[in-house]
Motif scaffolding. Structure first.
Motif, PDB file in Angstrom:
ATOM      1  N   UNK A 169       0.786  -1.222   0.000  1.00 47.66           N
ATOM      2  CA  UNK A 169       0.000   0.000   0.000  1.00 47.66           C
ATOM      3  C   UNK A 169       0.815   1.268   0.000  1.00 47.66           C
ATOM      4  N   UNK A 170       2.102   1.173   0.347  1.00 51.13           N
ATOM      5  CA  UNK A 170       2.961   2.354   0.354  1.00 51.13           C
ATOM      6  C   UNK A 170       3.093   2.944  -1.047  1.00 51.13           C
ATOM      7  N   UNK A 171       3.095   4.271  -1.119  1.00 46.71           N
ATOM      8  CA  UNK A 171       3.449   5.007  -2.334  1.00 46.71           C
ATOM      9  C   UNK A 171       4.937   5.319  -2.257  1.00 46.71           C
ATOM     10  N   UNK A 172       5.627   5.161  -3.365  1.00 44.01           N
ATOM     11  CA  UNK A 172       7.042   5.546  -3.434  1.00 44.01           C
ATOM     12  C   UNK A 172       7.229   6.502  -4.602  1.00 44.01           C
ATOM     13  N   UNK A 173       7.634   7.728  -4.310  1.00 45.49           N
ATOM     14  CA  UNK A 173       8.039   8.669  -5.354  1.00 45.49           C
ATOM     15  C   UNK A 173       9.490   8.385  -5.668  1.00 45.49           C
ATOM     16  N   UNK A 174       9.764   7.978  -6.916  1.00 45.73           N
ATOM     17  CA  UNK A 174      11.091   7.474  -7.265  1.00 45.73           C
ATOM     18  C   UNK A 174      12.117   8.574  -7.503  1.00 45.73           C
ATOM     19  N   UNK A 175      11.656   9.804  -7.803  1.00 42.54           N
ATOM     20  CA  UNK A 175      12.590  10.898  -8.043  1.00 42.54           C
ATOM     21  C   UNK A 175      12.277  11.650  -9.317  1.00 42.54           C
ATOM     22  N   UNK A 176      12.884  12.808  -9.446  1.00 43.15           N
ATOM     23  CA  UNK A 176      12.620  13.697 -10.574  1.00 43.15           C
ATOM     24  C   UNK A 176      13.505  13.358 -11.767  1.00 43.15           C
ATOM     25  N   UNK A 177      12.993  13.653 -12.968  1.00 44.03           N
ATOM     26  CA  UNK A 177      13.764  13.427 -14.191  1.00 44.03           C
ATOM     27  C   UNK A 177      14.385  14.721 -14.710  1.00 44.03           C
ATOM     28  N   UNK A 178      14.182  15.814 -13.987  1.00 41.02           N
ATOM     29  CA  UNK A 178      14.703  17.125 -14.417  1.00 41.02           C
ATOM     30  C   UNK A 178      14.974  17.958 -13.174  1.00 41.02           C
ATOM     31  N   UNK A 179      15.648  19.076 -13.339  1.00 45.70           N
ATOM     32  CA  UNK A 179      15.882  19.987 -12.223  1.00 45.70           C
ATOM     33  C   UNK A 179      14.557  20.623 -11.793  1.00 45.70           C
ATOM     34  N   UNK A 180      14.441  20.935 -10.514  1.00 44.30           N
ATOM     35  CA  UNK A 180      13.201  21.502  -9.990  1.00 44.30           C
ATOM     36  C   UNK A 180      12.999  22.934 -10.492  1.00 44.30           C
ATOM     37  N   UNK A 181      11.727  23.346 -10.535  1.00 46.32           N
ATOM     38  CA  UNK A 181      11.360  24.670 -11.014  1.00 46.32           C
ATOM     39  C   UNK A 181      10.603  25.423  -9.920  1.00 46.32           C
ATOM     40  N   UNK A 182      10.780  26.751  -9.821  1.00 49.32           N
ATOM     41  CA  UNK A 182      10.035  27.518  -8.815  1.00 49.32           C
ATOM     42  C   UNK A 182       8.559  27.604  -9.166  1.00 49.32           C
TER      43      UNK A 182
END
Length: 204
Positions: A169-182
């Motif tokens: 049941x856990x959700x796992x966010x695996x990570x971003x594919x790009x640099x973060x944006x404001x």
């Protein structure tokens, strides 16, 4: 607690913050924004957004020697996500210690509609982030440690060091594919890909 996030899994994110290894944090139910929902910008300090691949587990995972095959078999659903990272320290000069102490900078998250099971060949999935309909960033799933399933493996191994693991049941966010944006008030942000439904966020 509804799951975990893995951060700093792509070269783009590591270069953006000058940190050369992943970290992880907890996802709490109070951090979830409804699909196509509204984010109150004033509740956060220095919010930035990332387009991500994410999973929901159908069975428990634990142990330092868990195989990628076992992890793949444990995935019940695959989906896109928007993570809104935030830092009480601000992002200027952020260190790994700062990030870990601040729950890996997790502020809020939005999940797209699910696709049942593990979508194959996610390394080749091309994610596109739009802001008010204009393309603002993009990247392939392989940006996440070469294959986003390796992000889950890294997390399982990290948790094993603390004698714990992931739960069905856990959700796992695996990570971003790009640099973060404001983020700015009034924006509509969406992440989409060829095989997965969009995740959409409205910023108030």
């Amino acid at each position: 607690m509804v799951g975990h996030k893995v951060g700093l899994t792509s070269v783009a994110m590591q270069e953006q913050f000058g940190i050369d290894q992943p970290d992880s944090g907890l996802l709490l139910d109070c951090m979830a924004v409804e699909r196509d929902g509204e984010l109150r910008l004033g509740d956060l300090v220095a919010p930035r957004v990332e387009g991500e691949l994410a999973f929901r587990l159908g069975s428990d995972l634990g142990g330092a020697d868990v195989s990628e095959k076992v992890i793949r078999d444990a995935v019940a659903d695959t989906f896109l996500a928007l993570e809104i990272i935030d830092s009480r320290y601000g992002f200027e000069g952020l260190t790994l210690v700062d990030s870990v102490a601040d729950n890996a900078a997790c502020g809020r998250f939005v999940l797209g509609a699910t696709v049942e099971g593990l979508v194959p060949d996610l390394g080749g999935e091309h994610l596109t982030l739009t802001v008010d309909g204009a393309v603002a960033a993009s990247g392939f799933g392989r940006a996440i440690l070469g294959d986003p399933i390796r992000s889950v493996a890294w997390l399982v191994q990290r948790l094993a060091a603390f004698d714990t693991g992931l739960r069905a049941g856990d959700v796992v966010l695996a990570g971003a594919v790009h640099a973060s944006l404001p983020l700015s008030a009034g924006q509509t942000v969406a992440v989409g890909s060829p095989r997965l439904p969009q995740a959409v966020l409205h910023v108030a």
